[in-house]
Design a protein around this motif. Structure first.
Motif, PDB file in Angstrom:
ATOM      1  N   ASP A  83       3.678 -15.808 -25.863  1.00 20.56           N
ATOM      2  CA  ASP A  83       2.814 -16.228 -26.964  1.00 20.56           C
ATOM      3  C   ASP A  83       3.443 -17.372 -27.746  1.00 20.56           C
ATOM      4  OD1 ASP A  83       0.757 -13.916 -26.910  1.00 20.56           O
ATOM      5  OD2 ASP A  83       2.697 -12.904 -26.915  1.00 20.56           O
ATOM      6  N   ILE A  84       4.780 -17.470 -27.687  1.00 14.48           N
ATOM      7  CA  ILE A  84       5.529 -18.477 -28.438  1.00 14.48           C
ATOM      8  C   ILE A  84       6.554 -19.102 -27.491  1.00 14.48           C
ATOM      9  CG2 ILE A  84       7.096 -18.888 -30.386  1.00 14.48           C
ATOM     10  CD1 ILE A  84       5.903 -16.316 -31.660  1.00 14.48           C
ATOM     11  N   VAL A  85       6.698 -20.413 -27.556  1.00 13.37           N
ATOM     12  CA  VAL A  85       7.704 -21.110 -26.757  1.00 13.37           C
ATOM     13  C   VAL A  85       8.477 -22.060 -27.672  1.00 13.37           C
ATOM     14  CG1 VAL A  85       8.098 -22.812 -24.926  1.00 13.37           C
ATOM     15  CG2 VAL A  85       6.427 -20.980 -24.584  1.00 13.37           C
ATOM     16  N   VAL A  86       9.805 -22.066 -27.520  1.00 16.11           N
ATOM     17  CA  VAL A  86      10.669 -23.014 -28.223  1.00 16.11           C
ATOM     18  C   VAL A  86      11.238 -23.965 -27.178  1.00 16.11           C
ATOM     19  CG1 VAL A  86      12.723 -23.315 -29.654  1.00 16.11           C
ATOM     20  CG2 VAL A  86      11.257 -21.313 -29.984  1.00 16.11           C
ATOM     21  N   THR A  87      10.987 -25.258 -27.345  1.00 15.30           N
ATOM     22  CA  THR A  87      11.455 -26.252 -26.379  1.00 15.30           C
ATOM     23  C   THR A  87      12.386 -27.249 -27.056  1.00 15.30           C
ATOM     24  OG1 THR A  87      10.738 -27.897 -24.739  1.00 15.30           O
ATOM     25  CG2 THR A  87       9.452 -27.748 -26.772  1.00 15.30           C
ATOM     26  N   LEU A  88      13.346 -27.762 -26.307  1.00 15.22           N
ATOM     27  CA  LEU A  88      14.328 -28.698 -26.840  1.00 15.22           C
ATOM     28  C   LEU A  88      13.938 -30.139 -26.535  1.00 15.22           C
ATOM     29  CD1 LEU A  88      17.864 -27.155 -26.163  1.00 15.22           C
ATOM     30  CD2 LEU A  88      16.834 -27.671 -28.371  1.00 15.22           C
ATOM     31  N   ARG A  89      13.872 -30.942 -27.563  1.00 14.75           N
ATOM     32  CA  ARG A  89      13.637 -32.379 -27.466  1.00 14.75           C
ATOM     33  C   ARG A  89      12.445 -32.694 -26.582  1.00 14.75           C
ATOM     34  NH1 ARG A  89      14.846 -34.031 -31.594  1.00 14.75           N
ATOM     35  NH2 ARG A  89      15.259 -36.155 -30.945  1.00 14.75           N
ATOM     36  N   GLU A  90      12.560 -33.702 -25.715  1.00 16.79           N
ATOM     37  CA  GLU A  90      11.425 -34.153 -24.901  1.00 16.79           C
ATOM     38  C   GLU A  90      11.679 -33.972 -23.408  1.00 16.79           C
ATOM     39  OE1 GLU A  90       9.668 -37.614 -27.852  1.00 16.79           O
ATOM     40  OE2 GLU A  90      11.303 -38.126 -26.485  1.00 16.79           O
ATOM     41  N   ARG A  91      12.526 -33.016 -23.083  1.00 22.11           N
ATOM     42  CA  ARG A  91      12.857 -32.810 -21.671  1.00 22.11           C
ATOM     43  C   ARG A  91      11.697 -32.192 -20.893  1.00 22.11           C
ATOM     44  NH1 ARG A  91      17.290 -30.166 -22.304  1.00 22.11           N
ATOM     45  NH2 ARG A  91      18.574 -32.023 -22.150  1.00 22.11           N
ATOM     46  N   VAL A  92      10.950 -31.292 -21.523  1.00 27.00           N
ATOM     47  CA  VAL A  92       9.878 -30.568 -20.834  1.00 27.00           C
ATOM     48  C   VAL A  92       8.519 -31.066 -21.340  1.00 27.00           C
ATOM     49  CG1 VAL A  92       8.849 -28.320 -20.378  1.00 27.00           C
ATOM     50  CG2 VAL A  92      11.345 -28.542 -20.565  1.00 27.00           C
ATOM     51  N   PRO A  93       7.747 -31.754 -20.502  1.00 29.55           N
ATOM     52  CA  PRO A  93       6.415 -32.204 -20.918  1.00 29.55           C
ATOM     53  C   PRO A  93       5.449 -31.024 -21.050  1.00 29.55           C
ATOM     54  CG  PRO A  93       7.222 -33.458 -19.021  1.00 29.55           C
ATOM     55  CD  PRO A  93       8.109 -32.270 -19.175  1.00 29.55           C
ATOM     56  N   PHE A  94       4.579 -31.112 -22.037  1.00 31.53           N
ATOM     57  CA  PHE A  94       3.504 -30.136 -22.208  1.00 31.53           C
ATOM     58  C   PHE A  94       2.172 -30.891 -22.180  1.00 31.53           C
ATOM     59  CE2 PHE A  94       6.868 -27.320 -23.378  1.00 31.53           C
ATOM     60  CZ  PHE A  94       6.373 -26.039 -23.159  1.00 31.53           C
ATOM     61  N   PRO A  95       1.684 -31.248 -20.979  1.00 34.00           N
ATOM     62  CA  PRO A  95       0.396 -31.918 -20.859  1.00 34.00           C
ATOM     63  C   PRO A  95      -0.746 -30.918 -20.960  1.00 34.00           C
ATOM     64  CG  PRO A  95       1.323 -31.571 -18.694  1.00 34.00           C
ATOM     65  CD  PRO A  95       2.350 -31.061 -19.675  1.00 34.00           C
ATOM     66  N   GLY A  96      -1.946 -31.436 -21.012  1.00 29.27           N
ATOM     67  CA  GLY A  96      -3.110 -30.566 -21.099  1.00 29.27           C
ATOM     68  C   GLY A  96      -3.210 -29.595 -19.949  1.00 29.27           C
ATOM     69  N   SER A  97      -2.811 -30.042 -18.743  1.00 29.78           N
ATOM     70  CA  SER A  97      -2.898 -29.166 -17.577  1.00 29.78           C
ATOM     71  C   SER A  97      -2.000 -27.940 -17.714  1.00 29.78           C
ATOM     72  CB  SER A  97      -2.525 -29.938 -16.311  1.00 29.78           C
ATOM     73  OG  SER A  97      -1.235 -30.537 -16.444  1.00 29.78           O
ATOM     74  N   LEU A  98      -0.853 -28.092 -18.375  1.00 32.53           N
ATOM     75  CA  LEU A  98       0.025 -26.937 -18.568  1.00 32.53           C
ATOM     76  C   LEU A  98      -0.535 -26.005 -19.636  1.00 32.53           C
ATOM     77  CD1 LEU A  98       2.579 -25.349 -17.981  1.00 32.53           C
ATOM     78  CD2 LEU A  98       3.824 -26.853 -19.564  1.00 32.53           C
ATOM     79  N   PHE A  99      -1.025 -26.568 -20.726  1.00 33.00           N
ATOM     80  CA  PHE A  99      -1.643 -25.721 -21.758  1.00 33.00           C
ATOM     81  C   PHE A  99      -2.769 -24.875 -21.158  1.00 33.00           C
ATOM     82  CE2 PHE A  99       0.075 -28.874 -24.912  1.00 33.00           C
ATOM     83  CZ  PHE A  99       0.796 -27.969 -25.671  1.00 33.00           C
ATOM     84  N   ALA A 100      -3.537 -25.472 -20.254  1.00 30.85           N
ATOM     85  CA  ALA A 100      -4.655 -24.750 -19.645  1.00 30.85           C
ATOM     86  C   ALA A 100      -4.186 -23.570 -18.809  1.00 30.85           C
ATOM     87  CB  ALA A 100      -5.480 -25.707 -18.788  1.00 30.85           C
TER      88      ALA A 100
END
Length: 313
Positions: free
Chosen positions: A45-62
Motif C-alpha cells: 500500500d506504501i512504497v518508499v523509493t530513493l532518489r530517481e533510480r526507480v522510474p514510476f511510469p503510468g504503466s507501473l502504477f496501473a
C-alpha cells in the motif's frame, strides 16, 4: 522500502511508531525492470523509493492497484508520472535533502583525481612503485562550476578556499548571482569548458539539461583538465565521455552517476581508463539518510491521519 543496499532504512528511523498500522520491510537488492517491481510490490500500500533510480511510469502504477502512498527522497523527482499517480489515486510525497553531501563528494572525487589517490594507494598496498604520479595543483587553477545552485554554491565556496579562480555558468545564471558567491560569470558554456582546469557538473537533470555536455563540449576542454559529475548521468553523454577518456582527450573524470544503476557487470564504465567512479554516493550520508527515513515515517503518519504532508510535485 526500495534499494536499501546498506540495510540502513530500518536503523535510522523509529518505525515502531507505525506498529499495528503498517508492516515494514526493506529490499536490499535492486529490482531491475517493471515486471520485477510489479511482482515485488503487488501487495504494498506504501512504497518508499530513493532518489530517481526507480522510474514510476503510468504503466507501473496501473499494475499496482493497492498502492496508495509513494514517498521519494528529496522534493524533486523526474521519473515519477505524477498525472498517472493522481489518476490512480496515489498520493506522492517527498522528504528534505541536503546539498552538502553531494558537494563534499564532488571534492572527494576532484581531489582524488588531482592527486592520483587511488593509483598511489593501490601501488603502496601492492608493493608497487613509490610515487608514480605527479599531482595537479588546485591553488591558482581555474575551477568551472556548471550550475551555481544549492550544491554548486557549496562547491564554488570550497574552490575559493583552496585559492582557485572560480567561474560559473548555467543558462539562467546572472552576474549578480555569481557575484553573491564571489565567482566570475563565464560568458558561455563553451568558454567555461575551454578555460577551466577542473569542471564540476551541478545542474539538475531533466529535458533542458540532457546532453548538455557531449562530444563537441568535451573537445573544448584542455587535455590536462578534469571533469567531475555528481549531478545526473543525463547531463553528460556517457558514450562521448568514454571516448574522450579512452583517447586521452581529457586528463580524467570523476563520475558518481550513470545511465544504468546499479551498473551491470562488465559495463564499460567499470573499466574505463582515467576514470574515478563511485556508485552514486552523492546523497548517501548518515545525516541525509536519517532525514529521509525519519521524514518518511512522518509522511506515513500524516497520510494515515488524513493530512498528507510534503506533497509532490
Amino acid at each position: 522500502m526500495l534499494d536499501d543496499f546498506q540495510g540502513a532504512a530500518t536503523e535510522l528511523a523509529d518505525w515502531s511508531v507505525l506498529k499495528g498500522e503498517v508492516e515494514v520491510f526493506s529490499l536490499r537488492e535492486h529490482l531491475d525492470g517493471e515486471d520485477a517491481l510489479a511482482v515485488a510490490l503487488a501487495d504494498c500500500d506504501i512504497v518508499v523509493t530513493l532518489r530517481e533510480r526507480v522510474p514510476f511510469p503510468g504503466s507501473l502504477f496501473a499494475r499496482l492497484p493497492r498502492l496508495k502512498l509513494l514517498i521519494a527522497s528529496g522534493m524533486r523527482n523526474t521519473v515519477i508520472d505524477y498525472a498517472a499517480a493522481q489518476a490512480q489515486g496515489v498520493t506522492v510525497c517527498g522528504t528534505q535533502s541536503s546539498g552538502i553531501p553531494p558537494a563534499e563528494l564532488t571534492w572527494a572525487l576532484l581531489l582524488g583525481l588531482a592527486r592520483g589517490i587511488v593509483e598511489e594507494s593501490t601501488a603502496l598496498r601492492t608493493d608497487g612503485p613509490w610515487q608514480s604520479t605527479v599531482g595537479a595543483d588546485l591553488h591558482g587553477a581555474r575551477l568551472g562550476v556548471l550550475g551555481l545552485g544549492r550544491i554548486g554554491g557549496h562547491v564554488a565556496r570550497v574552490g575559493l578556499a583552496f585559492g582557485m579562480r572560480v567561474s560559473a555558468w548555467s543558462p539562467r545564471l546572472t552576474e549578480e548571482r555569481a557575484a553573491e558567491h564571489g565567482v566570475e560569470l563565464a560568458a558561455s558554456k563553451e568558454e567555461l569548458l575551454a578555460d577551466s582546469d577542473f569542471v564540476t557538473v551541478q545542474v539538475p537533470g531533466g529535458d533542458s539539461t540532457r546532453g548538455l555536455i557531449g562530444a563537441a563540449e568535451l573537445a573544448l576542454m584542455k587535455p590536462t583538465a578534469y571533469l567531475v559529475n555528481t549531478s545526473r548521468a543525463s547531463v553528460v553523454d556517457q558514450d562521448a565521455l568514454l571516448a574522450a577518456l579512452r583517447a586521452g582527450r581529457i586528463a580524467g573524470a570523476g563520475v558518481d552517476v550513470f545511465d544504468i544503476e546499479p551498473l551491470p557487470a562488465g559495463h564499460p564504465m567499470r573499466t574505463a581508463p582515467r576514470l574515478l567512479a563511485t556508485p552514486h554516493l552523492g546523497y548517501v550520508s548518515h545525516a541525509n539518510y536519517t532525514t529521509y527515513y525519519r521524514q518518511a515515517v512522518e509522511n506515513i503518519q500524516a497520510y494515515l491521519a488524513g493530512s498528507p504532508t510534503r506533497l509532490l510535485p
